[in-house]
Design a protein around this motif. Structure first.
Motif, PDB file in Angstrom:
ATOM      1  N   GLY A 199     -19.399 -12.662 -12.861  1.00  0.00           N
ATOM      2  CA  GLY A 199     -18.870 -12.027 -14.053  1.00  0.00           C
ATOM      3  C   GLY A 199     -19.521 -10.683 -14.310  1.00  0.00           C
ATOM      4  N   ILE A 200     -19.154 -10.080 -15.417  1.00  0.00           N
ATOM      5  CA  ILE A 200     -19.690  -8.774 -15.780  1.00  0.00           C
ATOM      6  C   ILE A 200     -20.553  -8.896 -17.029  1.00  0.00           C
ATOM      7  CG2 ILE A 200     -17.824  -7.474 -14.694  1.00  0.00           C
ATOM      8  CD1 ILE A 200     -16.582  -7.128 -17.480  1.00  0.00           C
ATOM      9  N   ASP A 201     -21.500  -7.969 -17.166  1.00  0.00           N
ATOM     10  CA  ASP A 201     -22.375  -7.949 -18.325  1.00  0.00           C
ATOM     11  C   ASP A 201     -22.906  -6.529 -18.505  1.00  0.00           C
ATOM     12  OD1 ASP A 201     -23.691  -8.943 -20.531  1.00  0.00           O
ATOM     13  OD2 ASP A 201     -25.056 -10.235 -19.412  1.00  0.00           O
ATOM     14  N   ASP A 202     -23.601  -6.308 -19.603  1.00  0.00           N
ATOM     15  CA  ASP A 202     -24.201  -5.022 -19.952  1.00  0.00           C
ATOM     16  C   ASP A 202     -25.658  -5.039 -19.510  1.00  0.00           C
ATOM     17  OD1 ASP A 202     -25.472  -2.879 -21.230  1.00  0.00           O
ATOM     18  OD2 ASP A 202     -24.399  -3.154 -23.107  1.00  0.00           O
ATOM     19  N   ILE A 250     -23.952  -5.254  -9.008  1.00  0.00           N
ATOM     20  CA  ILE A 250     -23.283  -4.018  -8.616  1.00  0.00           C
ATOM     21  C   ILE A 250     -22.797  -3.308  -9.880  1.00  0.00           C
ATOM     22  CG2 ILE A 250     -21.304  -3.033  -7.388  1.00  0.00           C
ATOM     23  CD1 ILE A 250     -21.614  -5.270  -5.347  1.00  0.00           C
ATOM     24  N   VAL A 251     -23.150  -2.038 -10.000  1.00  0.00           N
ATOM     25  CA  VAL A 251     -22.744  -1.245 -11.160  1.00  0.00           C
ATOM     26  C   VAL A 251     -21.230  -1.057 -11.114  1.00  0.00           C
ATOM     27  CG1 VAL A 251     -22.939   1.000 -12.311  1.00  0.00           C
ATOM     28  CG2 VAL A 251     -24.967  -0.036 -11.257  1.00  0.00           C
ATOM     29  N   ILE A 252     -20.583  -1.361 -12.246  1.00  0.00           N
ATOM     30  CA  ILE A 252     -19.135  -1.204 -12.351  1.00  0.00           C
ATOM     31  C   ILE A 252     -18.800   0.066 -13.137  1.00  0.00           C
ATOM     32  CG2 ILE A 252     -16.992  -2.218 -13.259  1.00  0.00           C
ATOM     33  CD1 ILE A 252     -18.170  -3.763 -10.905  1.00  0.00           C
ATOM     34  N   ARG A 253     -19.382   0.184 -14.312  1.00  0.00           N
ATOM     35  CA  ARG A 253     -19.124   1.347 -15.161  1.00  0.00           C
ATOM     36  C   ARG A 253     -20.437   1.794 -15.800  1.00  0.00           C
ATOM     37  NH1 ARG A 253     -14.893   1.991 -20.167  1.00  0.00           N
ATOM     38  NH2 ARG A 253     -14.958   4.264 -20.189  1.00  0.00           N
ATOM     39  N   PRO A 254     -21.091   2.771 -15.214  1.00  0.00           N
ATOM     40  CA  PRO A 254     -22.408   3.177 -15.710  1.00  0.00           C
ATOM     41  C   PRO A 254     -22.397   3.734 -17.132  1.00  0.00           C
ATOM     42  CG  PRO A 254     -21.708   4.581 -13.886  1.00  0.00           C
ATOM     43  CD  PRO A 254     -20.692   3.512 -14.020  1.00  0.00           C
ATOM     44  N   SER A 255     -21.318   4.376 -17.551  1.00  0.00           N
ATOM     45  CA  SER A 255     -21.286   4.928 -18.909  1.00  0.00           C
ATOM     46  C   SER A 255     -21.341   3.836 -19.969  1.00  0.00           C
ATOM     47  CB  SER A 255     -20.035   5.790 -19.104  1.00  0.00           C
ATOM     48  OG  SER A 255     -18.872   4.996 -18.998  1.00  0.00           O
ATOM     49  N   ARG A 256     -20.952   2.636 -19.621  1.00  0.00           N
ATOM     50  CA  ARG A 256     -20.997   1.489 -20.539  1.00  0.00           C
ATOM     51  C   ARG A 256     -22.037   0.450 -20.097  1.00  0.00           C
ATOM     52  NH1 ARG A 256     -18.449   3.036 -25.049  1.00  0.00           N
ATOM     53  NH2 ARG A 256     -16.365   3.777 -24.621  1.00  0.00           N
ATOM     54  N   HIS A 257     -22.815   0.767 -19.057  1.00  0.00           N
ATOM     55  CA  HIS A 257     -23.867  -0.111 -18.525  1.00  0.00           C
ATOM     56  C   HIS A 257     -23.308  -1.438 -18.014  1.00  0.00           C
ATOM     57  CE1 HIS A 257     -25.766   2.271 -21.890  1.00  0.00           C
ATOM     58  NE2 HIS A 257     -26.247   2.827 -20.794  1.00  0.00           N
ATOM     59  N   VAL A 258     -22.091  -1.433 -17.483  1.00  0.00           N
ATOM     60  CA  VAL A 258     -21.438  -2.655 -17.020  1.00  0.00           C
ATOM     61  C   VAL A 258     -21.763  -2.885 -15.548  1.00  0.00           C
ATOM     62  CG1 VAL A 258     -19.200  -3.795 -16.667  1.00  0.00           C
ATOM     63  CG2 VAL A 258     -19.573  -2.381 -18.685  1.00  0.00           C
ATOM     64  N   PHE A 259     -22.146  -4.139 -15.244  1.00  0.00           N
ATOM     65  CA  PHE A 259     -22.395  -4.511 -13.854  1.00  0.00           C
ATOM     66  C   PHE A 259     -21.789  -5.874 -13.568  1.00  0.00           C
ATOM     67  CE2 PHE A 259     -25.744  -6.831 -15.872  1.00  0.00           C
ATOM     68  CZ  PHE A 259     -26.149  -7.842 -15.008  1.00  0.00           C
ATOM     69  N   ILE A 263     -10.147  -5.346 -16.954  1.00  0.00           N
ATOM     70  CA  ILE A 263     -10.346  -4.193 -17.836  1.00  0.00           C
ATOM     71  C   ILE A 263     -11.459  -3.299 -17.301  1.00  0.00           C
ATOM     72  CG2 ILE A 263     -11.152  -3.512 -20.140  1.00  0.00           C
ATOM     73  CD1 ILE A 263      -9.595  -6.019 -21.178  1.00  0.00           C
ATOM     74  N   ALA A 264     -12.562  -3.908 -16.868  1.00  0.00           N
ATOM     75  CA  ALA A 264     -13.662  -3.119 -16.309  1.00  0.00           C
ATOM     76  C   ALA A 264     -13.206  -2.369 -15.068  1.00  0.00           C
ATOM     77  CB  ALA A 264     -14.847  -4.017 -15.978  1.00  0.00           C
ATOM     78  N   PHE A 265     -12.436  -3.028 -14.219  1.00  0.00           N
ATOM     79  CA  PHE A 265     -11.944  -2.402 -13.000  1.00  0.00           C
ATOM     80  C   PHE A 265     -11.036  -1.224 -13.318  1.00  0.00           C
ATOM     81  CE2 PHE A 265      -8.889  -2.242  -9.429  1.00  0.00           C
ATOM     82  CZ  PHE A 265      -9.781  -1.894  -8.435  1.00  0.00           C
ATOM     83  N   LEU A 266     -10.124  -1.414 -14.252  1.00  0.00           N
ATOM     84  CA  LEU A 266      -9.205  -0.337 -14.613  1.00  0.00           C
ATOM     85  C   LEU A 266      -9.954   0.842 -15.226  1.00  0.00           C
ATOM     86  CD1 LEU A 266      -6.218  -2.375 -16.054  1.00  0.00           C
ATOM     87  CD2 LEU A 266      -6.328  -1.148 -13.885  1.00  0.00           C
TER      88      LEU A 266
END
Length: 177
Positions: free
Chosen positions: A140-143, A122-131, A9-12
């Motif tokens: 894994g991913i986190d905020d 590594i930042v994945i989605r900066p608008s949601r603070h996901v890395f 989901i984060a990737f998409l």
């Protein structure tokens, strides 16, 4: 929700975000230069949206086992290497202080490093603070704006520089250097 689903989901979401930013760049007038390019030399350029997507794909497709001697800084180093953007290995404390081949930025973009003393991702989605990084249960991913990460201090963000003299170096960098 399983970790793999969260990663997908984060990737998409990030892919959609990168597509939107690429389209914004195409709509700019031809004679206008982005502010980033004015501050950088022609030799050192940051990654474009497609290249940042390659870093994210390497991160989210990562099947790197967690070994006792293998930590978050090894993970981000391996991901950049796999994506085709090598740099000399540096631990998270060195990354936090800044290393050659990266420039510090205040507004992260997908594919940038997010670093604290003692941790990197590594930042994945900066608008949601996901890395993406090694977490308690493994990759894994986190905020990065969550209470836990805010408790570690203010993160710093770094962007990879292509064509930097250090790009392609494979020697380890120690703190004393």
């Amino acid at each position: 929700m399983s970790n793999r689903r969260r990663i997908l989901i984060a990737f998409l979401c990030c892919g959609i975000s990168l597509t939107a930013s690429a389209q914004e760049d195409l709509s700019a007038p031809v004679h206008a230069k982005p502010a980033k390019q004015k501050r950088q030399s022609k030799k050192e350029r940051t990654l474009n949206p497609d290249e940042r997507l390659a870093v994210l794909a390497s991160a989210l497709d990562s099947k790197i086992p967690r070994l006792p001697e293998y930590d978050c800084s090894h993970l981000v180093h391996a991901i950049y290497q796999r994506a085709g953007y090598p740099y000399p290995y540096a631990d998270s404390n060195d990354l936090y202080e800044g290393v050659e081949g990266f420039q510090r930025v205040s507004q992260p973009e997908p594919g940038d490093l997010v670093v604290w003393h003692g941790h990197a991702g590594i930042v994945i989605r900066p608008s949601r603070h996901v890395f993406f990084s090694f977490l308690h249960a493994g990759p894994g991913i986190d905020d990065y704006n969550s209470r836990y990460w805010r408790g570690r201090g203010e993160p710093r963000f770094y962007r990879y520089l292509k064509n930097h003299p250090c790009a392609g170096c494979t020697l380890a960098r120690g703190r004393s250097e």
